[in-house]
Design a protein around this motif. Sequence first.
Motif, PDB file in Angstrom:
ATOM      1  N   ARG A 176      -1.230  -8.056 -10.275  1.00 24.51           N
ATOM      2  CA  ARG A 176      -0.259  -9.132 -10.462  1.00 24.51           C
ATOM      3  C   ARG A 176       0.007  -9.821  -9.145  1.00 24.51           C
ATOM      4  N   SER A 199      -4.657  -6.437  -6.369  1.00 24.74           N
ATOM      5  CA  SER A 199      -3.397  -6.234  -7.080  1.00 24.74           C
ATOM      6  C   SER A 199      -3.492  -6.868  -8.461  1.00 24.74           C
ATOM      7  N   GLN A 230     -11.269  -4.150  -5.391  1.00 20.40           N
ATOM      8  CA  GLN A 230      -9.877  -3.762  -5.554  1.00 20.40           C
ATOM      9  C   GLN A 230      -8.956  -4.954  -5.305  1.00 20.40           C
ATOM     10  N   PHE A 264       1.442  -5.277   1.867  1.00 23.11           N
ATOM     11  CA  PHE A 264       0.144  -5.298   1.199  1.00 23.11           C
ATOM     12  C   PHE A 264      -0.960  -5.714   2.161  1.00 23.11           C
ATOM     13  N   ASN A 320      -4.442 -12.175  -5.380  1.00 25.35           N
ATOM     14  CA  ASN A 320      -5.776 -11.751  -4.945  1.00 25.35           C
ATOM     15  C   ASN A 320      -6.642 -11.464  -6.159  1.00 25.35           C
ATOM     16  N   GLY A 356      -7.127  -8.880 -13.764  1.00 20.05           N
ATOM     17  CA  GLY A 356      -6.276  -9.302 -12.664  1.00 20.05           C
ATOM     18  C   GLY A 356      -6.115 -10.809 -12.597  1.00 20.05           C
ATOM     19  N   ILE A 378       1.950 -10.866  -5.884  1.00 16.55           N
ATOM     20  CA  ILE A 378       2.903 -10.125  -5.053  1.00 16.55           C
ATOM     21  C   ILE A 378       3.896 -11.133  -4.490  1.00 16.55           C
ATOM     22  N   LYS A 421       6.995  -7.580   0.815  1.00 16.82           N
ATOM     23  CA  LYS A 421       5.938  -6.961   0.004  1.00 16.82           C
ATOM     24  C   LYS A 421       4.561  -7.482   0.394  1.00 16.82           C
TER      25      LYS A 421
END
Length: 300
Positions: free
Chosen positions: A218, A216, A214, A229, A207, A85, A220, A225
């Motif tokens: 990519r 994302s 956990q 999120f 993030n 990530g 955001i 969006k």
Amino acid sequence: MTEHATADPATEAFVAHRNLLFTVAYEMLGSAADAEDVLQETWLRWSDVDLEQVRDVRAYLVRITTRQALNRLRGMKRRKEAYVGPWLPEPLLTAPDVAEDVELAESVSMAMMLVLETLSPTERAVFVLREAFDVGYDEIAEAVGKTPAAVRQIAHRARRHVDARRPRQVVPASASRAALEAFRRAIETMDTQALLEVLAPEVVLMNDGGGIKQASPRPILGADKVTRFMLGVLGKNTDRAITLSPTVVNGAPALLVHLDGEFDGVLAAQVEGAVITGLYYVRNPQKLTRVTAETSLTLR
């Protein structure tokens, strides 16, 4: 050691410049843990130096630190390529007055640190030493193993690169606090419209969970969006109690995030005008060890 005993000159000099050396290493690496390792390596080399041959202690120590940080920075490239990530700098809890030092606060801000990530290791070293610490070209040349003429060219190229990507404006800490307070209220009251109003239309959220928490995979993009999120992770779609506590991270207002009483991460922001243009949410627990005690930073 008695109360009247004093440390040897090498130790005294190193301690006197330690905060500066840490800041140099951190700005080059974006990692407090790696910066501390660099300081250990710097001390080992410094302790073997004949002080009678040293004309400028500060310059000499900065040169050693830069060389060690450059070596580590080149090795970190492989680690970052394998990172799960988005990669964010390790956040540091800093004294509130750091936010009032515009030059220092900008140089260690999350937004600037991410811009520095786009430079090559040598470009980053030259830019940091020249722009943040006002080190002369001759001294930088010795630190990075280049000629002064080459360093001038590298500095010009790096400055142009950074200027094209750095935040368009630097706002007072009070403006950042106000925007984050509006953000905090919107999250805690689950107010979608209020959240949309404090986020710039082109806001970017990154993030960092490091594959442990956990996150994302990519960045955001866009207020709609990002709102979905953030409310999904921290608000409407969870049964967890959320607490957002104001703090100062990397010289700028930020929020400590607790979910059901458990510390979850640090949320830093880039504010332009009165709205948030960037959000940086660090959840990787390996990067959250420096947010409970203040880290002293200095450019001098």
